[in-house]
Design a protein around this motif. Structure first.
Motif, mmCIF file in Angstrom:
data_model
loop_
_atom_site.group_PDB
_atom_site.id
_atom_site.type_symbol
_atom_site.label_atom_id
_atom_site.label_comp_id
_atom_site.label_asym_id
_atom_site.label_seq_id
_atom_site.Cartn_x
_atom_site.Cartn_y
_atom_site.Cartn_z
ATOM 1 N N ASP A 5 0.836 -1.209 0.000
ATOM 2 C CA ASP A 5 0.000 0.000 0.000
ATOM 3 C C ASP A 5 0.866 1.252 0.000
ATOM 4 O OD1 ASP A 5 -2.314 -1.471 0.018
ATOM 5 O OD2 ASP A 5 -2.557 -1.425 2.195
ATOM 6 N N ASN A 63 2.383 1.759 -3.381
ATOM 7 C CA ASN A 63 1.360 2.238 -4.305
ATOM 8 C C ASN A 63 1.146 3.738 -4.151
ATOM 9 O OD1 ASN A 63 -0.781 1.913 -6.266
ATOM 10 N ND2 ASN A 63 -2.225 2.145 -4.561
ATOM 11 N N LEU A 64 1.137 4.207 -2.911
ATOM 12 C CA LEU A 64 0.976 5.642 -2.659
ATOM 13 C C LEU A 64 2.172 6.418 -3.187
ATOM 14 C CD1 LEU A 64 -0.513 5.532 0.948
ATOM 15 C CD2 LEU A 64 -1.696 6.267 -1.121
ATOM 16 N N SER A 70 4.020 5.577 -5.637
ATOM 17 C CA SER A 70 3.993 5.538 -7.103
ATOM 18 C C SER A 70 3.076 6.606 -7.685
ATOM 19 C CB SER A 70 3.548 4.153 -7.585
ATOM 20 O OG SER A 70 2.175 3.918 -7.302
ATOM 21 N N LYS A 71 2.165 7.108 -6.859
ATOM 22 C CA LYS A 71 1.238 8.138 -7.317
ATOM 23 C C LYS A 71 1.784 9.542 -7.071
ATOM 24 C CE LYS A 71 -2.859 5.263 -6.568
ATOM 25 N NZ LYS A 71 -4.138 5.092 -5.808
ATOM 26 N N GLY A 72 3.011 9.613 -6.564
ATOM 27 C CA GLY A 72 3.642 10.920 -6.404
ATOM 28 C C GLY A 72 3.859 11.353 -4.971
ATOM 29 N N GLY A 73 3.457 10.522 -4.020
ATOM 30 C CA GLY A 73 3.638 10.890 -2.624
ATOM 31 C C GLY A 73 5.098 10.830 -2.206
#
Length: 239
Positions: free
Chosen positions: A3, A6-7, A9-12
């Motif tokens: 998780d 994944n976060l 990978s979204k730019g966090g």
């Protein structure tokens, strides 16, 4: 960890995991909450007078996001100008974008009875069990006339007594200390600290920055870096 990846990978850049909410042991991280409403009787005599003084010159009521969008910017600016820790004052466009994209779903306003002008507001995030007072702003002149006192009293009454939510809260421990609202709520309105644990995941390069500068945290003067290091200290239970 999937998780977290994944976060990222979204730019966090940073992921905070808060757990063991309202633990019985003290920690360096907490939420400021209130889980009961005792009316005027729970307040000191001085506080009762100050809440009543607010209601003599101001009215507190729920408002729409559209109303806040049209009338809230001047309140927003005046509030930012009064902070002891100076920060960027959002532009009108930034304020409008903030309202239009807000996660908050209920809004309250405080109005001058003589002019019907909006002088303070709160943006709240309400769920089936709780309400978070996410953003509260007031014109300093009216803050001195106890605008926050009436606003908080009425919201506490509505959410805890009328809606019977489990608790209201002002969010987690402040990292920037840009206002004194959380100590104010604890001292004046009987909010309390709901201790919990904090674990933070970082992008590799931020983790490296922390490793290098954490031992120097007490002498770091760069504000954003100090905030980052202070948050890490809370996660380590060292602050």
């Amino acid at each position: 960890m999937d998780d977290v990846s994944n976060l990222f990978s979204k730019g966090g850049l940073i992921v905070r995991n808060v757990y063991d909410f309202d633990a019985r042991v003290e920690t360096s991280f907490w939420y400021v909450i209130k889980d009961h409403f005792g009316g005027y009787e729970e307040l000191s005599s001085n506080m009762r007078n100050q809440v009543r003084r607010c209601f003599k010159t101001m009215a507190v009521k729920q408002i729409s996001s559209d109303y806040l969008l049209a009338n809230g910017y001047s309140v927003y600016v005046h509030a930012f100008e009064s902070y002891k820790v100076k920060s960027h004052i959002p532009s009108k466009w930034e304020f409008e974008s903030r309202i239009k994209n807000a996660q908050e779903n209920e809004f309250w306003g405080v109005f001058d009875l003589g002019t019907n002008k909006l002088v303070a507001f709160s943006m709240n995030f309400v769920t089936d069990e709780s309400c978070e007072y996410r953003t509260m702003k007031a014109i300093p002149e009216y803050q001195k006339k106890y605008a926050y006192y009436g606003l908080i009293f009425e919201m506490n009454k509505y959410y805890l007594e009328e809606k019977k939510l489990k608790y209201v809260n002002d969010g987690s421990r402040s990292i920037t200390n840009h206002s004194n609202i959380q100590p104010f709520l604890i001292e004046k309105f009987n909010f309390r600290k709901a201790y919990c644990k904090l674990h933070i995941y970082y992008k590799w390069w931020i983790k490296l920055i922390i490793k290098i500068f954490y031992p120097l945290r007490p002498v770091i003067l760069i504000r954003k870096l100090r905030y980052l290091l202070d948050m890490e200290a809370m996660a380590r239970n060292q602050m």
